[in-house]
Every structure is written in structure tokens, then in C-alpha cells.
Design a protein around this motif. Structure first.
Motif, mmCIF file in Angstrom:
data_model
loop_
_atom_site.group_PDB
_atom_site.id
_atom_site.type_symbol
_atom_site.label_atom_id
_atom_site.label_comp_id
_atom_site.label_asym_id
_atom_site.label_seq_id
_atom_site.Cartn_x
_atom_site.Cartn_y
_atom_site.Cartn_z
ATOM 1 N N UNK A 127 0.914 -1.039 -0.023
ATOM 2 C CA UNK A 127 0.001 -0.039 0.195
ATOM 3 C C UNK A 127 1.268 1.304 0.142
ATOM 4 N N UNK A 128 0.362 2.392 -0.604
ATOM 5 C CA UNK A 128 1.001 3.452 -0.653
ATOM 6 C C UNK A 128 0.087 4.684 -0.823
ATOM 7 N N UNK A 129 0.210 5.791 -0.328
ATOM 8 C CA UNK A 129 -0.530 6.992 -0.630
ATOM 9 C C UNK A 129 -0.481 7.548 -1.924
ATOM 10 N N UNK A 130 -1.627 7.821 -2.276
ATOM 11 C CA UNK A 130 -1.859 8.304 -3.816
ATOM 12 C C UNK A 130 -0.942 9.768 -3.725
ATOM 13 N N UNK A 131 -0.837 10.460 -2.876
ATOM 14 C CA UNK A 131 -0.066 11.471 -2.891
ATOM 15 C C UNK A 131 0.300 12.009 -1.218
ATOM 16 N N UNK A 132 1.210 12.868 -1.220
ATOM 17 C CA UNK A 132 1.239 13.351 0.192
ATOM 18 C C UNK A 132 0.074 14.025 0.754
ATOM 19 N N UNK A 133 -0.899 14.354 0.304
ATOM 20 C CA UNK A 133 -1.890 15.133 1.134
ATOM 21 C C UNK A 133 -3.209 14.259 0.875
ATOM 22 N N UNK A 164 -13.822 -3.850 -4.567
ATOM 23 C CA UNK A 164 -12.939 -5.055 -4.123
ATOM 24 C C UNK A 164 -13.040 -4.811 -2.491
ATOM 25 N N UNK A 165 -13.402 -5.875 -1.913
ATOM 26 C CA UNK A 165 -13.276 -6.032 -0.346
ATOM 27 C C UNK A 165 -12.206 -6.920 0.057
ATOM 28 N N UNK A 166 -11.290 -6.380 0.888
ATOM 29 C CA UNK A 166 -10.272 -6.912 1.386
ATOM 30 C C UNK A 166 -10.243 -7.202 3.004
ATOM 31 N N UNK A 167 -9.945 -8.307 3.634
ATOM 32 C CA UNK A 167 -9.848 -8.447 4.906
ATOM 33 C C UNK A 167 -8.532 -9.318 5.542
ATOM 34 N N UNK A 168 -7.860 -9.202 6.684
ATOM 35 C CA UNK A 168 -6.775 -9.863 7.006
ATOM 36 C C UNK A 168 -7.350 -11.340 6.826
ATOM 37 N N UNK A 169 -6.114 -11.976 6.386
ATOM 38 C CA UNK A 169 -6.234 -13.494 6.404
ATOM 39 C C UNK A 169 -5.900 -14.257 7.810
ATOM 40 N N UNK A 208 2.412 -5.329 6.495
ATOM 41 C CA UNK A 208 2.774 -6.292 7.204
ATOM 42 C C UNK A 208 1.731 -7.412 7.170
ATOM 43 N N UNK A 209 0.364 -7.414 6.873
ATOM 44 C CA UNK A 209 -0.642 -8.181 6.696
ATOM 45 C C UNK A 209 -0.744 -8.977 5.340
ATOM 46 N N UNK A 210 -1.299 -10.026 5.312
ATOM 47 C CA UNK A 210 -1.745 -10.760 4.036
ATOM 48 C C UNK A 210 -3.287 -10.644 4.259
ATOM 49 N N UNK A 211 -3.992 -10.670 3.030
ATOM 50 C CA UNK A 211 -5.261 -10.341 2.886
ATOM 51 C C UNK A 211 -6.021 -11.428 2.163
ATOM 52 N N UNK A 212 -7.303 -11.634 2.358
ATOM 53 C CA UNK A 212 -8.279 -12.450 1.688
ATOM 54 C C UNK A 212 -9.000 -11.210 0.685
#
Length: 315
Positions: free
Chosen positions: A1-7, A33-38, A80-84
Motif C-alpha cells: 500500500x502507498x498513499x496516492x500523494x502526500x496530502x 473490491x473488499x479485502x480483510x486480513x487472512x 505487514x498483513x496478508x489479505x483475503x
């Protein structure tokens, strides 16, 4: 994951979805799209994040999504997480199907065309036989098969073209649309490679040539099939108001053949419906069966939808 931009509060995430280039799953721009920690971590609460597909590369099966960062998490923890992951199901197609059935059941004329009584069936049969064996046999022979067509038609294909023109002659004339009820669906059947698409292409060319006021909605089951149909048609129709390729707004611009782009309507590189008066001015509109359902939701096009001579091509 990364921010689209600084703000920005939005997170961007790129990942690969194996099998998506074969529509397993089917992915389009704007899909949810839906994600949750695996793995359930005792140190944090269970949560689910919902994102939107903002880009999709079909050949590489790469998907780019945008999420909102939960207030109780930070980017480092998320990475640090993995997702379903699960993709939402696009329901617009089924909405159009249900809408079409509701309108059909409320329209006695079209119900009679699709589910004719014995009396109506006999009247249709007499009408087609009379037109086909008298006026059409002579008048069709006076028409030359379009010079741009790459096929030479056999007797069965010519008979199919003649029959469809005969059916249209009972609905249209050179002055406009008559009040005659629509005829039942006419089916061109044959194994692959027997010239069904070529027959339909020639039929459309002949119909437009005979009836300048005719409106034809030509549909195919997929974008690739509709593109083939439109590519074949633009060899015959080059005027701006003759043909239009209607695309679903989520379609990727890169998936459209370059030759078809002048016949599409784009706003900021996104496919959109043109103004209703402009759309109604086209003689031939090519779309997928699902996308064609959008036309029935434009109030100004209700007359176009009812008075069009529809053609469905399963290539």
C-alpha cells in the motif's frame, strides 16, 4: 500500500489476479473490491476494507485499486498483513434483463410478436410468403451486393437477406415508420464459418440503402464480437451520422481497436453516451446486448428503441 500523494487520504495498491484475462473473475473499472486480513490477530480488531478498481491491465492481469486508510491503522501495519480478497458482482446486466422482461410483459404488441397466437402466426406466415415470393424476388435482384463485401453469397444466404428485407418492408418505408406490429424474431442458423456475420452485414447495408430513415440496433454478446461487427460495417458506412459504437463506461480504452475510436464517444478518455439527439441521429448503433439496455433508460430515446429494427449477432 502507498498513499496516492502526500496530502491524500487514499491508498493505492497494485496486485495480480491470475485468470482475470479469461474473466475469472471478471474485472472492470469502477468495480468494488473488499479485502480483510487472512489471519486473526489478537492484538487488533477484525476489519474489512472496500476499494475501487482504478486501473486494469488485461494482458498482465494487473489490477490497481484505491482504498481509504482505516483510522485505527497505518500503512506500515497494513503492509505487514496478508489479505483475503473478493470482488463484487456486476449486477447491471441482470438489472437490464429484468427491466426488459417487465417492459415486454407490459407491451401487448411485442408479447404478440414473441408469443403469437395461432391466428397471428398464420397471418405472419401468409405475409412473409406473399412478400418473399412476389415483390421481393424481383426487387432484390435489382440490388447489387455491396462492392465492399468480401463474400460471394450462396442461395441460402441470399434467401436469408431477402427474408429480412421483406420483414422490414412491412415495418418501414422511405417516409418513416408504419404502425404495423413487429414481426417475430428471424433466426439465421449455421455452424461456425458458414457466413452468418457476413450475411447480417450485407443485410444491414441493404436495409440502410433501401430505407434511409431506418434505425438499426446491432447487438453481439461480447465486446470483441461487437467490435468485429462494427469493423466490418465501417467499410460500408463512412458518414459521421451513419454508425456509432456504443461502449460500456467501464471498458478499457486500450481494448478498443484504433479504427473504431472515431465512431465512439469519449469524455476524458471514458466512454459515455452522447447527447440523446445525436445518438438518435445515427442509422446504425452497434453494442453488446448488455450495453444496449442503457438506451431504454434515456427518455428521449424511447421512440428510437421501439421503432428500431434490431439485429442480434452471435458470432
Amino acid at each position: 500500500f502507498r498513499f496516492a500523494n502526500l496530502n491524500s487520504p487514499y491508498l493505492h495498491c497494485n496486485f495480480k489476479v491470475n485468470g482475470s484475462n479469461e474473466n475469472r473473475p471478471m474485472i472492470a473499472l469502477g468495480d468494488r473490491v473488499r479485502i480483510r486480513p487472512s489471519i486473526n490477530h489478537t492484538s487488533m480488531m477484525a476489519f474489512e476494507m472496500e476499494g475501487v478498481v482504478i486501473n486494469y491491465k488485461l494482458s498482465k492481469e494487473e489490477v490497481a485499486c484505491e482504498f481509504v486508510l482505516p483510522p485505527f491503522m497505518n500503512v506500515q501495519e497494513l503492509n505487514r498483513l496478508t489479505f483475503h480478497m473478493r470482488f463484487s458482482f456486476e449486477r447491471c446486466g441482470y438489472f437490464f434483463i429484468h427491466q426488459a422482461l417487465e417492459k415486454l410483459l407490459g407491451d401487448s404488441i411485442f408479447c404478440e410478436a414473441l408469443f403469437p397466437t395461432e391466428t397471428t402466426y398464420q397471418n405472419y406466415k401468409k405475409y412473409l410468403t406473399a412478400v418473399d415470393t412476389t415483390t421481393m424476388n424481383d426487387s432484390f435482384q435489382s440490388l447489387n451486393v455491396s462492392t465492399n463485401n468480401r463474400c460471394s453469397f450462396n442461395d441460402q444466404q441470399l434467401e436469408a437477406i431477402r427474408c429480412i428485407i421483406a420483414a422490414a418492408s412491412g415495418i418501414y418505408n422511405t417516409k418513416g415508420v408504419n404502425n404495423n406490429p413487429p414481426l417475430p424474431p428471424l433466426i439465421i442458423y449455421g455452424p461456425p464459418g458458414t457466413g452468418k456475420t457476413s450475411t447480417v452485414i450485407e443485410t444491414i447495408v441493404q436495409l440502410v440503402d433501401r430505407y434511409p430513415n431506418i434505425k438499426i440496433l446491432a447487438c453481439a454478446p461480447s465486446d470483441s464480437a461487437a467490435d468485429v461487427l462494427c469493423l466490418r460495417l465501417i467499410e460500408h458506412f463512412r458518414l459521421p451520422n451513419q454508425i456509432f459504437r456504443l461502449n460500456w463506461w467501464q471498458r478499457l480504452l486500450s481494448s478498443v481497436p484504433v479504427k473504431l475510436l472515431p465512431f465512439c464517444h469519449l469524455v476524458n478518455n471514458i466512454f459515455e453516451l452522447p447527447a440523446s439527439d445525436l445518438l438518435a441521429s445515427y442509422q446504425v448503433v452497434v453494442a453488446t446486448c448488455g450495453t444496449a439496455g442503457t438506451l431504454s433508460n434515456v427518455d428521449q430515446l424511447s421512440n428510437f428503441h421501439r421503432n428500431s429494427f434490431g439485429l442480434y449477432v452471435n458470432s
